[in-house]
Design a protein around this motif. Structure first.
Motif, short mmCIF file in Angstrom:
data_model
loop_
_atom_site.label_atom_id
_atom_site.label_comp_id
_atom_site.label_asym_id
_atom_site.label_seq_id
_atom_site.Cartn_x
_atom_site.Cartn_y
_atom_site.Cartn_z
N ALA A 1 0.84 -1.21 0.00
CA ALA A 1 0.00 0.00 0.00
C ALA A 1 0.87 1.26 0.00
N ILE A 2 1.92 1.24 0.78
CA ILE A 2 2.85 2.37 0.79
C ILE A 2 3.53 2.51 -0.58
N ALA A 3 3.94 1.38 -1.15
CA ALA A 3 4.60 1.41 -2.46
C ALA A 3 3.65 1.92 -3.54
N GLN A 4 2.39 1.52 -3.49
CA GLN A 4 1.42 1.98 -4.48
C GLN A 4 1.19 3.48 -4.35
N GLY A 5 1.13 3.96 -3.12
CA GLY A 5 0.97 5.39 -2.92
C GLY A 5 2.12 6.20 -3.48
N LYS A 6 3.33 5.75 -3.21
CA LYS A 6 4.51 6.44 -3.74
C LYS A 6 4.57 6.37 -5.25
N THR A 7 4.24 5.21 -5.80
CA THR A 7 4.27 5.04 -7.26
C THR A 7 3.27 5.96 -7.94
N ALA A 8 2.06 6.00 -7.42
CA ALA A 8 1.03 6.86 -8.01
C ALA A 8 1.41 8.33 -7.88
N SER A 9 1.98 8.68 -6.74
CA SER A 9 2.39 10.07 -6.52
C SER A 9 3.44 10.50 -7.53
N LYS A 10 4.45 9.67 -7.71
CA LYS A 10 5.51 10.00 -8.67
C LYS A 10 5.00 10.01 -10.11
N ALA A 11 4.06 9.12 -10.41
CA ALA A 11 3.49 9.12 -11.77
C ALA A 11 2.71 10.40 -12.03
N MET A 12 1.96 10.85 -11.04
CA MET A 12 1.20 12.09 -11.22
C MET A 12 2.14 13.29 -11.36
N GLU A 13 3.24 13.28 -10.61
CA GLU A 13 4.23 14.35 -10.76
C GLU A 13 4.83 14.33 -12.16
N SER A 14 5.12 13.13 -12.66
CA SER A 14 5.70 13.01 -14.00
C SER A 14 4.73 13.48 -15.07
N ILE A 15 3.47 13.14 -14.92
CA ILE A 15 2.46 13.58 -15.89
C ILE A 15 2.29 15.09 -15.84
N ALA A 16 2.39 15.67 -14.63
CA ALA A 16 2.28 17.12 -14.50
C ALA A 16 3.45 17.83 -15.18
N ARG A 17 4.63 17.22 -15.12
CA ARG A 17 5.81 17.82 -15.75
C ARG A 17 5.81 17.66 -17.26
N GLN A 18 5.39 16.48 -17.72
CA GLN A 18 5.39 16.19 -19.16
C GLN A 18 4.03 15.62 -19.58
N PRO A 19 3.07 16.47 -19.84
CA PRO A 19 1.74 15.98 -20.23
C PRO A 19 1.74 15.18 -21.52
N ASP A 20 2.72 15.42 -22.39
CA ASP A 20 2.79 14.68 -23.65
C ASP A 20 3.10 13.20 -23.43
N ALA A 21 3.79 12.89 -22.36
CA ALA A 21 4.18 11.51 -22.08
C ALA A 21 3.18 10.79 -21.17
N ALA A 22 1.99 11.35 -21.01
CA ALA A 22 1.01 10.80 -20.08
C ALA A 22 0.61 9.37 -20.44
N LYS A 23 0.48 9.09 -21.73
CA LYS A 23 0.06 7.76 -22.15
C LYS A 23 1.10 6.70 -21.75
N ASP A 24 2.37 6.99 -22.00
CA ASP A 24 3.43 6.05 -21.64
C ASP A 24 3.55 5.88 -20.13
N ILE A 25 3.44 6.98 -19.41
CA ILE A 25 3.54 6.93 -17.95
C ILE A 25 2.37 6.14 -17.37
N ARG A 26 1.19 6.36 -17.90
CA ARG A 26 0.00 5.67 -17.40
C ARG A 26 0.10 4.15 -17.61
N SER A 27 0.56 3.74 -18.79
CA SER A 27 0.67 2.30 -19.04
C SER A 27 1.73 1.66 -18.14
N THR A 28 2.83 2.35 -17.93
CA THR A 28 3.85 1.84 -17.02
C THR A 28 3.33 1.80 -15.59
#
Length: 76
Positions: A22-49
């Motif tokens: 649960a802690i790992a999932q929270g951290k993973t989702a948090s970092k993914a959302m930060e990555s999508i916020a920084r690079q919206p163009d890469a959202a599809k790749d980040i989401r699938s990963t």
């Protein structure tokens, strides 16, 4: 006495295998959302990963549940 120890081991197995992923999932989702916020163009790749990594993390919880079931079956 042995049955009580097996029951406690099952409880600890399920607790650890639930809390840690649960802690790992929270951290993973948090970092993914930060990555999508920084690079919206890469959202599809980040989401699938993210979905693949969440599934692998969730498998750890299922393994812990399986171990707990195996321990509980020893008690009966």
């Amino acid at each position: 006495m042995e049955n009580a120890l097996i029951a406690i081991a099952a409880a600890i197995a399920i607790a650890i295998s639930t809390i840690c992923p649960a802690i790992a999932q929270g951290k993973t989702a948090s970092k993914a959302m930060e990555s999508i916020a920084r690079q919206p163009d890469a959202a599809k790749d980040i989401r699938s990963t993210l979905i693949i990594s969440m599934a692998l993390i969730e498998a750890l919880t299922i393994y812990g549940l399986l171990v707990a079931f195996m321990l509980v079956n020893k008690v009966q």
